[in-house]
Design an enzyme around this catalytic site. Structure first.
Site, PDB file in Angstrom:
ATOM      1  N   PHE A   7      23.051 -41.299  -5.643  1.00 57.66           N
ATOM      2  CA  PHE A   7      22.542 -40.608  -5.339  1.00 57.66           C
ATOM      3  C   PHE A   7      21.934 -39.583  -4.350  1.00 57.66           C
ATOM      4  O   PHE A   7      22.894 -38.827  -3.151  1.00 57.66           O
ATOM      5  CB  PHE A   7      21.230 -39.756  -6.209  1.00 57.66           C
ATOM      6  CG  PHE A   7      19.563 -39.166  -5.349  1.00 57.66           C
ATOM      7  CD1 PHE A   7      20.382 -37.618  -4.509  1.00 57.66           C
ATOM      8  CD2 PHE A   7      18.831 -39.655  -4.717  1.00 57.66           C
ATOM      9  CE1 PHE A   7      19.012 -36.811  -4.306  1.00 57.66           C
ATOM     10  CE2 PHE A   7      17.679 -38.888  -4.784  1.00 57.66           C
ATOM     11  CZ  PHE A   7      17.793 -37.564  -3.461  1.00 57.66           C
ATOM     12  N   ILE A  73      16.014 -49.034  -8.777  1.00 60.62           N
ATOM     13  CA  ILE A  73      15.416 -48.149  -8.226  1.00 60.62           C
ATOM     14  C   ILE A  73      13.982 -48.152  -9.383  1.00 60.62           C
ATOM     15  O   ILE A  73      13.322 -47.172  -8.684  1.00 60.62           O
ATOM     16  CB  ILE A  73      16.380 -47.457  -8.235  1.00 60.62           C
ATOM     17  CG1 ILE A  73      16.649 -46.470  -9.388  1.00 60.62           C
ATOM     18  CG2 ILE A  73      17.229 -47.983  -6.970  1.00 60.62           C
ATOM     19  CD1 ILE A  73      17.208 -45.453  -9.131  1.00 60.62           C
ATOM     20  N   TYR A 137       9.568 -54.613  -7.980  1.00 62.78           N
ATOM     21  CA  TYR A 137      10.331 -53.274  -7.065  1.00 62.78           C
ATOM     22  C   TYR A 137      10.122 -53.578  -5.508  1.00 62.78           C
ATOM     23  O   TYR A 137      10.337 -53.855  -4.296  1.00 62.78           O
ATOM     24  CB  TYR A 137      10.647 -52.593  -7.671  1.00 62.78           C
ATOM     25  CG  TYR A 137      10.935 -50.939  -6.790  1.00 62.78           C
ATOM     26  CD1 TYR A 137      13.145 -51.347  -6.772  1.00 62.78           C
ATOM     27  CD2 TYR A 137      10.689 -50.339  -5.775  1.00 62.78           C
ATOM     28  CE1 TYR A 137      12.932 -50.428  -5.763  1.00 62.78           C
ATOM     29  CE2 TYR A 137      11.026 -49.207  -5.151  1.00 62.78           C
ATOM     30  CZ  TYR A 137      12.213 -49.350  -4.873  1.00 62.78           C
ATOM     31  OH  TYR A 137      13.150 -48.992  -4.338  1.00 62.78           O
ATOM     32  N   ASN A 166       9.893 -40.128  -0.863  1.00 62.12           N
ATOM     33  CA  ASN A 166      10.295 -40.035  -1.795  1.00 62.12           C
ATOM     34  C   ASN A 166      11.113 -39.341  -1.776  1.00 62.12           C
ATOM     35  O   ASN A 166      11.148 -37.605  -1.636  1.00 62.12           O
ATOM     36  CB  ASN A 166       9.353 -39.386  -2.547  1.00 62.12           C
ATOM     37  CG  ASN A 166       7.944 -40.023  -3.529  1.00 62.12           C
ATOM     38  OD1 ASN A 166       7.002 -40.505  -2.639  1.00 62.12           O
ATOM     39  ND2 ASN A 166       8.147 -40.481  -4.220  1.00 62.12           N
ATOM     40  N   VAL A 180      10.883 -36.160  -9.528  1.00 59.18           N
ATOM     41  CA  VAL A 180      10.074 -35.590  -9.424  1.00 59.18           C
ATOM     42  C   VAL A 180      10.191 -34.002  -9.939  1.00 59.18           C
ATOM     43  O   VAL A 180      10.337 -33.033 -10.681  1.00 59.18           O
ATOM     44  CB  VAL A 180       8.560 -35.571 -10.012  1.00 59.18           C
ATOM     45  CG1 VAL A 180       8.282 -35.823  -7.911  1.00 59.18           C
ATOM     46  CG2 VAL A 180       7.262 -34.858 -10.441  1.00 59.18           C
ATOM     47  N   ARG A 204       2.331 -37.850  -2.500  1.00 59.91           N
ATOM     48  CA  ARG A 204       4.019 -38.225  -2.702  1.00 59.91           C
ATOM     49  C   ARG A 204       3.996 -37.121  -1.313  1.00 59.91           C
ATOM     50  O   ARG A 204       3.832 -36.187  -0.617  1.00 59.91           O
ATOM     51  CB  ARG A 204       4.382 -38.321  -3.414  1.00 59.91           C
ATOM     52  CG  ARG A 204       4.422 -39.309  -4.333  1.00 59.91           C
ATOM     53  CD  ARG A 204       3.688 -40.474  -4.539  1.00 59.91           C
ATOM     54  NE  ARG A 204       3.945 -41.193  -5.324  1.00 59.91           N
ATOM     55  CZ  ARG A 204       2.181 -41.842  -6.042  1.00 59.91           C
ATOM     56  NH1 ARG A 204       1.099 -41.421  -5.179  1.00 59.91           N
ATOM     57  NH2 ARG A 204       1.943 -42.481  -6.467  1.00 59.91           N
ATOM     58  N   ARG A 261      -1.154 -42.908 -15.375  1.00 63.90           N
ATOM     59  CA  ARG A 261      -0.823 -44.012 -15.660  1.00 63.90           C
ATOM     60  C   ARG A 261      -1.434 -44.683 -14.862  1.00 63.90           C
ATOM     61  O   ARG A 261      -1.849 -45.271 -13.825  1.00 63.90           O
ATOM     62  CB  ARG A 261       0.636 -43.790 -15.021  1.00 63.90           C
ATOM     63  CG  ARG A 261       1.582 -42.680 -16.571  1.00 63.90           C
ATOM     64  CD  ARG A 261       3.009 -42.933 -15.443  1.00 63.90           C
ATOM     65  NE  ARG A 261       2.990 -41.873 -14.926  1.00 63.90           N
ATOM     66  CZ  ARG A 261       4.235 -41.319 -14.354  1.00 63.90           C
ATOM     67  NH1 ARG A 261       5.041 -41.738 -15.403  1.00 63.90           N
ATOM     68  NH2 ARG A 261       4.764 -40.768 -13.554  1.00 63.90           N
TER      69      ARG A 261
END
Length: 306
Positions: A7, A73, A137, A166, A180, A204, A261
């Site tokens: 990407f 990732i 990560y 992001n 997202v 974000r 979460r």
């Protein structure tokens, strides 16, 4: 260019080619798509974990600069399999540094700004804040940064790390588990409700992929080593993002709420004052404009070459 069929990597590849550079791509195509790469670009099908194949490709291409975007990732994968994550993101980076050293190439490393600082830091966050990642990560990315700095001290190289916020834009999988903006745009097009975990107030820093590609170009045009945040410096909540996607879709979107979460950072944005001073770079694409580009791309069938 490692990960050049991915990407972000495919956009960086396009940016260098458009600026007149000769570009070669190394990608194992586990996530990358060869259709994203212009047919004129040489593609080496190899993984950064395969040191021999990587070294052979680098020796054949003989690059002056290597933009290193190949990576594992997924934060959740790193939690489930930290050794496998480190094998790619740490050992794979060391393999690349050795291959680059053999041909005298400079490495520009795609690090993470969203996962490296952790919670409880001032927002927007500057590079002066001590990293405190909360997942393997982010830890692996920080470890890889330390190897870049070590090689600079040990071998006199000028490698640099770009800590990305992001990143969103065309070519990001709208049906995946990450990204997202693309996911919300895809759900809006299908007439589905966007899913929000928690109350939707978590924030974000969303930076457009074209601006990220421009940051790599700016870093490549200097010999300055460094660590730079690449973001907008602006916080956007999940609920505000849904409103922006709704504007692109031309209708109001009603989110579906689910439990928060565990371990999710509640606020994140990057202070990019240092990269503005050092490289003259700043993000130029507004969130509304960037989201419209993503929405139109998905509406057009998500072509590899948008």
């Amino acid at each position: 260019m490692t990960g050049g069929a991915g990407f972000i990597g495919s956009h960086v590849t396009d940016a260098f080619a458009a600026d007149g550079d000769e570009v070669a791509v190394l990608d194992d195509l586990s996530r990358g798509r060869p259709g994203r790469v212009d047919p004129s670009v040489t593609v080496f099908n190899a993984a950064i974990t395969d040191a021999d194949a990587l070294t052979e490709a680098v020796e054949q291409a003989k690059p002056q600069v290597i933009c290193h975007l190949a990576a594992q990732i997924d934060v959740r994968v790193s939690v489930d399999a930290p050794a496998a994550d480190a094998a790619v993101n740490v050992v794979g980076t060391v393999n690349l540094l050795e291959a680059a050293r053999a041909v005298g190439a400079r490495v520009l490393f795609a690090s993470t700004g969203g996962a490296i600082y952790g919670g409880g830091v001032p927002v927007p966050t500057s590079e002066d804040e001590r990293p405190a990642p909360e997942a393997p990560y982010g830890t692996a990315k920080y470890c890889a940064e330390q190897y870049l700095a070590l090689y600079n001290r040990l071998h006199g190289t000028t490698h640099a790390a770009l800590r990305l916020a992001n990143v969103y834009g065309p070519r990001q999988d709208p049906t995946g588990e990450a990204g997202v903006v693309g996911i919300f745009c895809g759900r809006a097009l299908r007439g589905e409700r966007p899913t929000v975990y928690g109350d939707g107030q978590q924030t974000r820093d969303y930076v457009y992929v074209g601006d990220v590609a421009a940051a790599f170009l700016a870093a490549a045009r200097t010999e300055t080593p460094g660590v730079w945040n690449i973001g907008t410096g602006r916080e956007t909540s999940v609920l505000d993002l849904i409103d922006v996607v709704g504007q692109a879709a031309g209708r109001t979107l009603e989110p579906e709420f689910r439990p928060a979460r565990p371990g999710e950072v509640l606020r994140s944005a990057l202070d990019s004052a240092r990269v503005r001073a050092d490289l003259g770079w700043s993000a130029r694409t507004t969130l509304a404009d960037g989201v419209r580009e993503v929405y139109r791309w998905i509406e057009a069938g998500s072509p590899d070459r948008a």
